[in-house]
Design an enzyme around this catalytic site. Sequence first.
Site, short mmCIF file in Angstrom:
data_model
loop_
_atom_site.label_atom_id
_atom_site.label_comp_id
_atom_site.label_asym_id
_atom_site.label_seq_id
_atom_site.Cartn_x
_atom_site.Cartn_y
_atom_site.Cartn_z
N CYS A 2 0.76 -1.37 0.23
CA CYS A 2 -0.01 0.17 -0.03
C CYS A 2 0.90 1.22 0.03
O CYS A 2 1.89 1.04 0.49
CB CYS A 2 -0.84 0.01 1.33
N ARG A 27 3.55 1.10 -6.93
CA ARG A 27 3.67 0.07 -5.87
C ARG A 27 2.67 -1.12 -6.06
O ARG A 27 2.42 -2.08 -5.56
CB ARG A 27 3.58 0.64 -4.48
N TRP A 74 -3.33 -2.16 -1.43
CA TRP A 74 -3.31 -3.65 -1.73
C TRP A 74 -3.63 -4.48 -0.75
O TRP A 74 -3.34 -4.39 0.51
CB TRP A 74 -1.70 -3.72 -1.98
N ASN A 100 -0.50 1.23 6.48
CA ASN A 100 0.22 0.21 5.81
C ASN A 100 0.52 -0.88 6.67
O ASN A 100 0.87 -0.45 7.94
CB ASN A 100 1.36 0.76 5.05
N GLY A 101 0.48 -2.08 6.37
CA GLY A 101 1.00 -3.09 7.24
C GLY A 101 -0.21 -4.02 7.78
O GLY A 101 -1.42 -4.05 7.16
N GLU A 483 13.90 -23.57 -9.87
CA GLU A 483 13.75 -22.19 -9.93
C GLU A 483 14.73 -21.29 -10.42
O GLU A 483 14.60 -20.07 -10.85
CB GLU A 483 12.98 -21.57 -8.86
N LYS A 487 14.94 -18.54 -13.51
CA LYS A 487 15.00 -17.14 -13.35
C LYS A 487 16.14 -16.90 -14.30
O LYS A 487 15.96 -15.72 -15.08
CB LYS A 487 15.42 -16.87 -11.80
N GLU A 490 15.11 -16.90 -17.87
CA GLU A 490 13.88 -15.62 -18.16
C GLU A 490 14.60 -14.46 -18.62
O GLU A 490 14.11 -13.79 -19.20
CB GLU A 490 12.99 -15.70 -16.90
N HIS A 506 22.27 -39.76 -15.27
CA HIS A 506 21.14 -40.48 -16.30
C HIS A 506 20.94 -39.59 -17.27
O HIS A 506 19.73 -39.69 -17.77
CB HIS A 506 20.02 -40.58 -15.41
N LYS A 604 3.72 -10.82 -16.68
CA LYS A 604 3.43 -11.14 -15.30
C LYS A 604 2.59 -12.09 -15.00
O LYS A 604 2.68 -12.75 -14.17
CB LYS A 604 3.49 -9.77 -14.86
#
Length: 609
Positions: A2, A27, A74, A100-101, A483, A487, A490, A506, A604
């Site tokens: 937020c 944000r 958010w 916020n939070g 992962e 990344k 990408e 193998h 995204k």
Amino acid sequence: MCGITARVGDDDAVDTLLTGLANLEYRGYDSAGLAMENGDGLEVYKREGDLSSLRDAIDAERAEGHIGIGHTRWSTHGAPTNENAHPHTDCTNQVAVVHNGIIENHATLREELTARGHTFTSETDTEVVPHVMEEFLEEGASVESAFRDTISMLSGSFAVAVLVEETGELYATRKGSPLVLGVGENEYFLASDAPAFLEFTDQVVYLEDGDVVRASAEDHHITDANGDPVDRPVQSIDWSPEDAEKGGYDHYMKKEIHEQPTALAQTVRGRVEDGHTGATFEAFSRGEFSDVKQVQFLACGTSYHAALYAQQLLAQRGVPAQVFRAGEYATNPAPLGDDTLVVGVTQSGETADTLGSLRHASDAGARTLAVTNVVGSTAARECDDAVFIRAGPEIGVAATKTFSSQVATLGLLAEQIARDREEANHEEYTSGQSAFLEGVSTLSENVQWLLEGNDVENLVDRYRDADAYFFIGRGVMHPVAKEGALKFKEITYEHAEGFAAGELKHGPLALVTPDTPVFALFSGENDEKTLNNVKEVQARGAPVIGVTATDASEVVDTVDDVLEIPPTHPALAGVAANVQLQLISYHMADRLNRAIDKPRNLAKSVTVE
């Protein structure tokens, strides 16, 4: 995350506040609002959706005022609606609050306030703040005393800004959530980030946890939690507003990598019981998963790797689990029963393949659970239950902080599922997981330690001309290897592959040459087996970069280069290791001048099948 903005001065604040909100759009947000003092009381304007809707409402009312607070939200508590948008007010409409939070004890406070006659109009945790402050003011406290007493009753992490009718002053504080003060000529600003007001002043004061700010058009005062004056220096910022959107970072991806300590703290906060005796979620009561016999995960991309990690954690606790690529599940479904929990892991909550597979599972009678970052998303609405990872908005296409928060959330979920099953079978919960939960509680600090000192850039320079890059790991490090390779490919556009360490011989070993660096990941469990695989690739001339704890001397002595991670529970070592691999990918892509935040051909959120 937020965004807070506030302004007090001699002239009209409306355009300045709207500019501040627009400057914070980067944000991410799902609703926005303003509260202003117009001489006849407080006026509040709130709209879900795009900021233009709020601007249209304010223009239609010809709103004005010399002091106000604003917010881009958010969602974390309650869906993105007009009612849940900030600012929130008390019953008398004299106190307006933006926040916020997460206020961890909001449910208890709301229950107590409701019993005393307060009426709530939203589902948010924030709304308790103006109501608590209202009570202190009615008891005769000064505005500043009422604000301090209110803040003292809140548990959690927050930044709060308050506007009280007819005072001509702003009040604000922070605890674990950012807040800065902007100093102009006969005007002051408050914001989550300096970009909100950089068009109006480049003079800022960085507030510290516990600081309480009182600002009017003429002056500002800062005191600590005890009410004693503190001196916080006014500093000049040399960012342009465009640069400042990224908080001084060159790319959103780098900014989001460095936001992971905060994201992990938000993810874990309130979810580990005192004494590390168990995991708890606000949405679930004890025993919620007592009848679960098996778990099926549905996910795509980075979320798929987080689900693979969770499968390992459940297996360690004796819970049968499978992971399915969501794009394949609906057309090749697995058997489902009444005792199957189907978990959709999706950052956006809008991934088309995952939604389609969740709907198939629901139609077949399975219980569905969304693990997502977005309150009000389709997955959160359509599943039987939802758990939010609380990572805050992620702008870079390549997921970073959401993976870490997904793993932490899924680890805690694995804990609750295992405990509920054991207690349902009249077994004492003695799985020895207190060390794991203690490790979860320190994830934020461990990642912060890692980010404050690493040698990634020098390593990138040594290996930037390689033909391909391999990543290997065992146990929880296997999904992290996958992962890490994802990344890397990408954002660098270079060839990279992730393998289970034992699978090298193998087939993949045929691809190993002196020009294929191998990143070998060590968790502290079965490291000797992974070391055998390291020796296999070294025998073919490949250089090996070990990602390992600082105290793993045998590993350090064997590999060619080392990326250190802090010692932690073996089941959680992958979180820190993944951050090192994110940094490798980022800096390699930067050296190659790639479009890091918007890699070619990728989006995204994949909302089409």
